[in-house]
Write an enzyme that holds these catalytic residues in place. Structure first.
Site, PDB file in Angstrom:
ATOM      1  N   LEU A  86       0.611  -3.265  18.661  1.00  0.00           N
ATOM      2  CA  LEU A  86       1.213  -2.880  17.203  1.00  0.00           C
ATOM      3  C   LEU A  86       1.758  -4.253  16.649  1.00  0.00           C
ATOM      4  CD1 LEU A  86       2.334  -0.762  15.103  1.00  0.00           C
ATOM      5  CD2 LEU A  86       4.325  -1.038  16.299  1.00  0.00           C
ATOM      6  N   HIS A 126      23.309   2.378   8.287  1.00  0.00           N
ATOM      7  CA  HIS A 126      22.429   1.252   8.660  1.00  0.00           C
ATOM      8  C   HIS A 126      22.372   1.037  10.134  1.00  0.00           C
ATOM      9  CE1 HIS A 126      22.172   0.719   4.205  1.00  0.00           C
ATOM     10  NE2 HIS A 126      23.418   0.061   4.197  1.00  0.00           N
ATOM     11  N   ASP A 136      14.823   5.005   3.596  1.00  0.00           N
ATOM     12  CA  ASP A 136      15.909   5.496   2.439  1.00  0.00           C
ATOM     13  C   ASP A 136      16.746   6.538   3.101  1.00  0.00           C
ATOM     14  OD1 ASP A 136      17.231   5.170   0.201  1.00  0.00           O
ATOM     15  OD2 ASP A 136      15.705   6.164  -1.224  1.00  0.00           O
TER      16      ASP A 136
HETATM   17  C1  FPP Z   1      17.996   2.438   2.074  1.00  0.00           C
HETATM   18  O1  FPP Z   1      19.165   3.282   2.187  1.00  0.00           O
HETATM   19  C2  FPP Z   1      18.087   1.562   3.449  1.00  0.00           C
HETATM   20  C3  FPP Z   1      18.201   0.186   3.243  1.00  0.00           C
HETATM   21  C4  FPP Z   1      18.430  -0.684   1.865  1.00  0.00           C
HETATM   22  C5  FPP Z   1      18.238  -1.021   4.318  1.00  0.00           C
HETATM   23  C6  FPP Z   1      17.286  -0.404   5.429  1.00  0.00           C
HETATM   24  C7  FPP Z   1      17.892  -0.856   6.678  1.00  0.00           C
HETATM   25  C8  FPP Z   1      18.103  -0.379   7.682  1.00  0.00           C
HETATM   26  C9  FPP Z   1      17.016   1.153   8.042  1.00  0.00           C
HETATM   27  C10 FPP Z   1      18.723  -0.560   9.081  1.00  0.00           C
HETATM   28  C11 FPP Z   1      18.603  -1.905   9.439  1.00  0.00           C
HETATM   29  C12 FPP Z   1      17.112  -2.309   9.734  1.00  0.00           C
HETATM   30  C13 FPP Z   1      16.478  -3.098  10.609  1.00  0.00           C
HETATM   31  C14 FPP Z   1      15.264  -3.475  10.859  1.00  0.00           C
HETATM   32  C15 FPP Z   1      17.357  -3.442  11.841  1.00  0.00           C
HETATM   33  P1  FPP Z   1      20.374   3.186   1.496  1.00  0.00           P
HETATM   34  O2  FPP Z   1      21.467   2.441   1.759  1.00  0.00           O
HETATM   35  O3  FPP Z   1      19.663   3.044   0.042  1.00  0.00           O
HETATM   36  O4  FPP Z   1      20.577   4.975   1.440  1.00  0.00           O
HETATM   37  P2  FPP Z   1      21.144   5.699   0.122  1.00  0.00           P
HETATM   38  O5  FPP Z   1      19.961   5.841  -0.992  1.00  0.00           O
HETATM   39  O6  FPP Z   1      21.526   7.116   0.687  1.00  0.00           O
HETATM   40  O7  FPP Z   1      22.525   4.855  -0.450  1.00  0.00           O
END
Ligand code: FPP
Length: 233
Positions: free
Chosen positions: A131, A37, A20
């Site tokens: 893994l 992201h 997050d």
């Molecule tokens: C949460 O941060 C993150 C997500 C909903 C997506 C997770 C994706 C990634 C880490 C990158 C892509 C993944 C892979 C496997 C290539 P948020 O957008 O909710 O952040 P915020 O709470 O600060 O808005």
């Protein structure tokens, strides 16, 4: 003590993470959320390699939830493209590191094209014995449990913990030992509710794009010192 030298008995078998804070990381730098992201994907690679090197058996990462479809259309589209790009680039890296890839969640809502990319990587890494990197994709724990109950009914199986577990997306995997959420939020957000029954929880204020193997090391070192009683005394 270096993690490599730690007694294997104390090491966690299964680490789960809620990645997050990508959006906030980007916003604080004056960048678009999508840049967060993009940076987050690099951390996925670093943490996966690290877990593989120290002998963790399962790493489960929350990449896209059943609720994430509610995000702006452009952000969802970006995440779909990022996932496709990530898998294509990642295949040789999985193989080099003997990492098996396994998706959990309901993939049917993704485009046929992305489903094929995901299944391809799953199949091509199925022989790897190090893994297992599990990515939760269109995953929601309540959705997973409902799908498992439907399977139980279809197979006319008796309702028991063992049978229900065998119908979950995580069938055959150990329960979560360490559950980590980055970005300062302190909740589970419909993630691995069954599998987290006795997990040790860690919440860090670090945004996901700033999370690294050194912080993970500190968490594992803390975990091995904890006394886990699993309801006993
Ligand atoms: C949460 O941060 C993150 C997500 C909903 C997506 C997770 C994706 C990634 C880490 C990158 C892509 C993944 C892979 C496997 C290539 P948020 O957008 O909710 O952040 P915020 O709470 O600060 O808005």
């Amino acid at each position: 003590m270096s993690l490599k030298k730690m007694n294997n008995q104390n090491m966690p078998a299964h680490i789960a993470m809620i990645m997050d804070g990508n959006g906030r990381w980007a916003k604080e730098k004056g960048l678009k959320r999508t840049a967060g992201h993009e940076e987050g994907a690099k951390v996925v690679r670093e943490i996966t390699k690290y877990c593989s090197n120290i002998g963790i058996k399962y790493l489960t990462l929350y990449a896209f939830s059943t609720e994430n479809w509610q995000r702006p259309k452009l952000e969802v589209e970006f995440l779909m493209k990022l996932l496709d790009r990530y898998f294509k680039k990642e295949l040789p890296i999985y193989l080099e590191n003997n990492v098996r890839f396994k998706p959990i969640g309901d993939l049917s809502r993704f485009s046929k094209y992305l489903q094929k990319t995901i299944r391809d990587v799953e199949e091509k890494t199925s022989h790897c014995t190090g893994l297992t990197q599990v990515l939760a994709l269109n995953y929601g724990s309540k959705d997973e449990i409902i799908r498992a109950i439907k399977k139980l009914n279809e197979q006319e199986l008796e309702v028991s913990e063992e049978n229900l577990e065998s119908c979950l997306d995580t069938a055959g995997m150990p329960d979560v030992d360490i559950m980590i959420r980055t970005s300062g939020e302190v909740r589970l957000s419909n993630y691995l509710l069954w599998q987290n029954a006795y997990a040790e929880m860690f919440f860090t204020p670090t945004y996901w794009p700033d999370f690294n193997s050194s912080e993970l090391d500190d968490i594992i070192s803390d975990f091995v010192k904890r006394e886990r009683r699993f309801g006993g005394i």
